[in-house]
Design an enzyme around this catalytic site. Sequence first.
Site, PDB file in Angstrom:
ATOM      1  N   ASN A  22       0.841  -1.213   0.000  1.00 58.32           N
ATOM      2  CA  ASN A  22       0.000   0.000   0.000  1.00 58.32           C
ATOM      3  C   ASN A  22       0.870   1.254   0.000  1.00 58.32           C
ATOM      4  O   ASN A  22       0.522   2.247  -0.635  1.00 58.32           O
ATOM      5  CB  ASN A  22      -0.942   0.011   1.203  1.00 58.32           C
ATOM      6  CG  ASN A  22      -2.215  -0.777   0.935  1.00 58.32           C
ATOM      7  OD1 ASN A  22      -3.029  -0.386   0.105  1.00 58.32           O
ATOM      8  ND2 ASN A  22      -2.368  -1.902   1.620  1.00 58.32           N
ATOM      9  N   HIS A 113      -8.165  -0.865   6.071  1.00 59.94           N
ATOM     10  CA  HIS A 113      -8.425  -2.108   6.806  1.00 59.94           C
ATOM     11  C   HIS A 113      -9.002  -3.146   5.832  1.00 59.94           C
ATOM     12  O   HIS A 113      -9.887  -2.826   5.035  1.00 59.94           O
ATOM     13  CB  HIS A 113      -9.413  -1.835   7.947  1.00 59.94           C
ATOM     14  CG  HIS A 113      -9.670  -3.042   8.790  1.00 59.94           C
ATOM     15  ND1 HIS A 113      -8.764  -3.488   9.726  1.00 59.94           N
ATOM     16  CD2 HIS A 113     -10.711  -3.909   8.798  1.00 59.94           C
ATOM     17  CE1 HIS A 113      -9.243  -4.594  10.283  1.00 59.94           C
ATOM     18  NE2 HIS A 113     -10.416  -4.862   9.747  1.00 59.94           N
ATOM     19  N   ASP A 149     -10.383   0.518  14.626  1.00 60.39           N
ATOM     20  CA  ASP A 149     -11.088   0.327  13.347  1.00 60.39           C
ATOM     21  C   ASP A 149     -12.531   0.850  13.373  1.00 60.39           C
ATOM     22  O   ASP A 149     -13.430   0.248  12.773  1.00 60.39           O
ATOM     23  CB  ASP A 149     -11.078  -1.167  12.939  1.00 60.39           C
ATOM     24  CG  ASP A 149      -9.660  -1.700  12.750  1.00 60.39           C
ATOM     25  OD1 ASP A 149      -8.784  -0.927  12.329  1.00 60.39           O
ATOM     26  OD2 ASP A 149      -9.430  -2.887  13.032  1.00 60.39           O
TER      27      ASP A 149
HETATM   28  C1  GAR Z   1      -3.152  -4.775   4.097  1.00 64.09           C
HETATM   29  O1  GAR Z   1      -4.051  -5.763   3.697  1.00 64.09           O
HETATM   30  C2  GAR Z   1      -3.808  -3.846   5.090  1.00 64.09           C
HETATM   31  O2  GAR Z   1      -5.156  -3.584   4.833  1.00 64.09           O
HETATM   32  C3  GAR Z   1      -3.659  -4.640   6.359  1.00 64.09           C
HETATM   33  O3  GAR Z   1      -2.363  -5.190   6.300  1.00 64.09           O
HETATM   34  C4  GAR Z   1      -2.004  -5.379   4.921  1.00 64.09           C
HETATM   35  C5  GAR Z   1      -0.697  -4.678   4.678  1.00 64.09           C
HETATM   36  O4  GAR Z   1      -0.203  -4.940   3.394  1.00 64.09           O
HETATM   37  N1  GAR Z   1      -3.837  -3.806   7.517  1.00 64.09           N
HETATM   38  C6  GAR Z   1      -4.341  -4.233   8.652  1.00 64.09           C
HETATM   39  O5  GAR Z   1      -4.682  -5.384   8.842  1.00 64.09           O
HETATM   40  C7  GAR Z   1      -4.435  -3.185   9.727  1.00 64.09           C
HETATM   41  N2  GAR Z   1      -5.203  -3.651  10.822  1.00 64.09           N
HETATM   42  P1  GAR Z   1       0.955  -4.040   2.802  1.00 64.09           P
HETATM   43  O6  GAR Z   1       2.055  -3.958   3.869  1.00 64.09           O
HETATM   44  O7  GAR Z   1       1.420  -4.809   1.590  1.00 64.09           O
HETATM   45  O8  GAR Z   1       0.383  -2.687   2.463  1.00 64.09           O
END
Ligand code: GAR
Length: 192
Positions: A22, A113, A149
């Site tokens: 992200n 989230h 959240d």
């Molecule tokens: C993503 O799916 C994000 O939505 C989630 O962790 C992942 C990170 O991926 N976040 C949570 O679960 C927060 N509670 P990334 O490091 O590749 O962006």
Amino acid sequence: MAISTGSKVIRTAVFISGTGSNLKSLIKFSKLKISPISINLIVSNNTKSKGLKYANIFKIKKKIFTFKNKTDEKKILVELKKNKIDLICLAGFMKILSKTFIKNFKGRILNIHPSLLPKFKGLNTHERAINKKEKYSGCTVHFVNSKLDSGKIILQKKVKIKKSDTPKTLAKRILSQEHRLYPKAILKVFNL
Ligand code: GAR
């Protein structure tokens, strides 16, 4: 809901704990003409965050804090001030920020989230959605308040759950939607 920018670029810090996909999509977005934000700081609670590599690739300042105590949060607030940060985007950041910290950035912290909030707050969202036999899951970008959240929802994207889905396959499809949703939500927040 909209935050006014005037015409100035919004200096943004992205907080990560893991892979940083992200973060990468936000950096790419920040380089587009339509983007109201620039990314000036990457913060992680984890020295092993793979996403920290984007600091080197895109020449963005990075800072690592354990976030284990109040002193660390104070230090990060100083760093945010020093870098004139106006907005924080949490992107796979797995620490819970204190009430005091959130108060200092009231209305200026966003989070992504991997569920259709208010469903499945917290961890293991994909596994829980599959076990509950939900037809859809998805992702949500929301403002951060002091409850986990639970802040005001900015945008959501639904993703259909297939019969054959495992938490891993579902996570992958949702993650690719997250990469589109976060930039869209930022445009919405700034009324663009
Ligand atoms: C993503 O799916 C994000 O939505 C989630 O962790 C992942 C990170 O991926 N976040 C949570 O679960 C927060 N509670 P990334 O490091 O590749 O962006």
